[in-house]
Design an enzyme around this catalytic site. Structure first.
Site, short mmCIF file in Angstrom:
data_model
loop_
_atom_site.label_atom_id
_atom_site.label_comp_id
_atom_site.label_asym_id
_atom_site.label_seq_id
_atom_site.Cartn_x
_atom_site.Cartn_y
_atom_site.Cartn_z
N GLU A 62 0.87 -1.19 0.00
CA GLU A 62 0.00 0.00 0.00
C GLU A 62 0.90 1.23 0.00
OE1 GLU A 62 -3.46 -0.08 2.60
OE2 GLU A 62 -2.90 1.90 3.32
N ALA A 91 -7.85 11.64 2.85
CA ALA A 91 -8.97 11.75 3.77
C ALA A 91 -9.94 12.84 3.29
CB ALA A 91 -8.47 12.08 5.17
N GLN A 125 5.19 8.47 15.28
CA GLN A 125 4.26 8.23 14.17
C GLN A 125 3.24 7.13 14.53
OE1 GLN A 125 6.00 6.26 10.77
NE2 GLN A 125 4.93 7.64 9.39
C1 LIG Z 1 -7.28 -1.51 4.50
C2 LIG Z 1 -7.83 -0.11 4.75
C3 LIG Z 1 -7.53 0.90 3.85
C4 LIG Z 1 -8.03 2.19 4.05
N1 LIG Z 1 -7.73 3.18 3.13
C5 LIG Z 1 -8.23 4.43 3.30
C6 LIG Z 1 -7.97 5.45 2.33
O1 LIG Z 1 -7.29 5.22 1.34
N2 LIG Z 1 -8.50 6.68 2.54
C7 LIG Z 1 -9.28 6.96 3.63
O2 LIG Z 1 -9.75 8.11 3.76
N3 LIG Z 1 -9.55 6.01 4.57
C8 LIG Z 1 -9.05 4.75 4.44
N4 LIG Z 1 -9.32 3.79 5.37
C9 LIG Z 1 -10.06 4.16 6.58
C10 LIG Z 1 -11.59 4.09 6.42
O3 LIG Z 1 -12.01 5.02 5.43
C11 LIG Z 1 -12.21 4.43 7.78
O4 LIG Z 1 -11.91 3.47 8.72
C12 LIG Z 1 -13.71 4.74 7.75
O5 LIG Z 1 -14.06 5.28 9.04
C13 LIG Z 1 -14.61 3.53 7.55
O6 LIG Z 1 -14.59 3.12 6.25
P1 LIG Z 1 -15.28 1.68 5.87
O7 LIG Z 1 -15.21 1.57 4.42
O8 LIG Z 1 -14.73 0.63 6.72
O9 LIG Z 1 -16.79 2.04 6.31
P2 LIG Z 1 -18.11 1.15 6.53
O10 LIG Z 1 -17.91 -0.25 6.15
O11 LIG Z 1 -19.21 1.91 5.88
O12 LIG Z 1 -18.27 1.21 8.11
C14 LIG Z 1 -18.18 2.46 8.78
C15 LIG Z 1 -18.90 2.35 10.12
O13 LIG Z 1 -20.32 2.27 9.88
C16 LIG Z 1 -20.86 1.11 10.47
N5 LIG Z 1 -21.92 0.62 9.58
C17 LIG Z 1 -21.77 0.02 8.37
N6 LIG Z 1 -22.98 -0.25 7.84
C18 LIG Z 1 -23.91 0.20 8.72
C19 LIG Z 1 -25.34 0.24 8.75
N7 LIG Z 1 -26.07 -0.27 7.76
N8 LIG Z 1 -25.96 0.79 9.84
C20 LIG Z 1 -25.23 1.31 10.86
N9 LIG Z 1 -23.88 1.31 10.88
C21 LIG Z 1 -23.24 0.77 9.83
C22 LIG Z 1 -19.70 0.13 10.59
O14 LIG Z 1 -19.91 -0.83 11.62
C23 LIG Z 1 -18.56 1.10 10.93
O15 LIG Z 1 -18.58 1.44 12.28
C24 LIG Z 1 -8.83 2.48 5.20
C25 LIG Z 1 -9.11 1.45 6.12
C26 LIG Z 1 -8.62 0.16 5.90
C27 LIG Z 1 -8.91 -0.92 6.91
#
Ligand SMILES: Cc1cc2nc3c(=O)[nH]c(=O)nc-3n(C[C@H](O)[C@H](O)[C@H](O)COP(=O)(O)OP(=O)(O)OC[C@H]3O[C@@H](n4cnc5c(N)ncnc54)[C@H](O)[C@@H]3O)c2cc1C
Length: 291
Positions: free
Chosen positions: A17, A51, A214
């Site tokens: 990554e 972000a 960090q």
């Molecule tokens: C491998 C990896 C790479 C990442 N890369 C980036 C990046 O490039 N840029 C960036 O900005 N961020 C990145 N992130 C961080 C990520 O954007 C954040 O953690 C964000 O807060 C959640 O994204 P998600 O896609 O997991 O969200 P979701 O899967 O939508 O979940 C977000 C929250 O909502 C809850 N939720 C989901 N569905 C529902 C529902 N139907 N009702 C109620 N609650 C619900 C989940 O339990 C969770 O608490 C990355 C994270 C990981 C693990």
């Protein structure tokens, strides 16, 4: 090649990554990084998305370059928070034109300085909405994020895993986890979600700890925990960057060796745009001959 196919291959599916450089830094710096990472034979390289949707142009540009100029498979991270359907369609179209076949579909975090950001405001509320949209209208390999310790905003870990299951059922090929430092936590997570019926590959995300300050900042942001063993290392080498780096590489090597020995579906390494770090870790696990 699409993700599903990459994880069917024999041997270790290794991915890196990388993140786009800050706007004031020439983009060539990341191209130099990719050139060096290419020598380490990853299955693909993923590019993070700024972000709150910042630097989106650079993500697409870098992912396209990985595919077209370096001849490697690429995966573009894509966050839907704050984006309209038109924005998302445009990004997907650009990726498609560049031949990028894989997307990590994410919700994203609130834009900086907006802790009360309203996720209900836009057309996409959760990652699942983006996944459904991609599945309906495009032919990409789709990865999504998983959190072995639960997503920090979800009040109950079991609820987070039910949300994860719904996300996978919407059409996810591969899950990539948030960084973690205690493999036992990952194995427990794996047992639970496998028992729930999640069958796709679940790939551990590994970020070596090479800088005490960090890592504290990163853990504060993502909510992952630091096991006692690592905490002692960080305390011990707080003022000694070279020793900290060495100990961080050793820790990552041990962590990855254990994951591979326990049948991990792949390794997604986050070497913080430092090819030397990736090289040392891969040499440590025997993936590359030591220099
Ligand atoms: C491998 C990896 C790479 C990442 N890369 C980036 C990046 O490039 N840029 C960036 O900005 N961020 C990145 N992130 C961080 C990520 O954007 C954040 O953690 C964000 O807060 C959640 O994204 P998600 O896609 O997991 O969200 P979701 O899967 O939508 O979940 C977000 C929250 O909502 C809850 N939720 C989901 N569905 C529902 C529902 N139907 N009702 C109620 N609650 C619900 C989940 O339990 C969770 O608490 C990355 C994270 C990981 C693990």
């Amino acid at each position: 090649m699409k993700l599903a196919e990459m994880y069917k291959k024999r041997g270790l599916t290794l991915s890196f990554e990388i993140f786009p450089p800050k706007p004031e830094t020439p983009i060539q710096t990341v191209f130099d990084t990719i050139e060096q990472l290419r020598d380490l034979h990853p299955s693909f390289i993923s590019v993070t998305y700024g972000a709150g949707g910042s630097q989106k142009g650079r993500t697409v540009e870098i992912a396209s370059k990985i595919k077209q100029a370096f001849g490697l498979e690429a995966m573009a991270h894509l966050t839907c928070v704050g984006h309209t359907m038109t924005d998302i369609n445009q990004l997907l179209a650009e990726l498609k034109t560049a031949g990028v076949e894989n997307v990590l579909a994410l919700r994203g975090d609130p834009p900086q300085g907006q802790p009360d950001f309203d996720f209900n405001r836009g057309e996409f509320r959760y990652a699942i909405d983006l996944i459904r949209h991609i599945r309906r209208s495009n032919n990409f390999g789709v990865a999504a994020a998983a959190y072995p310790e639960g997503h920090r905003a979800c009040p109950r870990i079991s609820t987070d895993w039910k949300n994860l299951q719904a996300k996978v059922d919407a059409g996810v090929d591969v899950l990539i986890t948030q960084l973690f430092y205690d493999n036992r936590v990952f194995y427990q997570f794996l047992e639970t979600v496998r028992a729930m019926g999640i069958r796709c590959p679940i790939v551990p995300g590994i970020m070596p700890v090479c800088n005490a300050k960090q890592i504290k900042r990163i853990l504060t942001l993502c909510g992952a925990s630091m096991p006692a063993e690592l905490l002692l290392i960080v305390e011990k080498y707080n003022d000694s960057p070279d020793d900290m780096r060495k100990a961080g590489v050793e820790y990552a090597v041990r962590q990855i060796q254990d994951l591979i020995a326990n049948g991990a579906d792949g390794i997604h390494l986050e070497p913080m745009n430092k090819p030397d770090l990736a090289r040392e870790i891969l040499a440590g696990i025997g993936y590359l001959p030591a220099k």
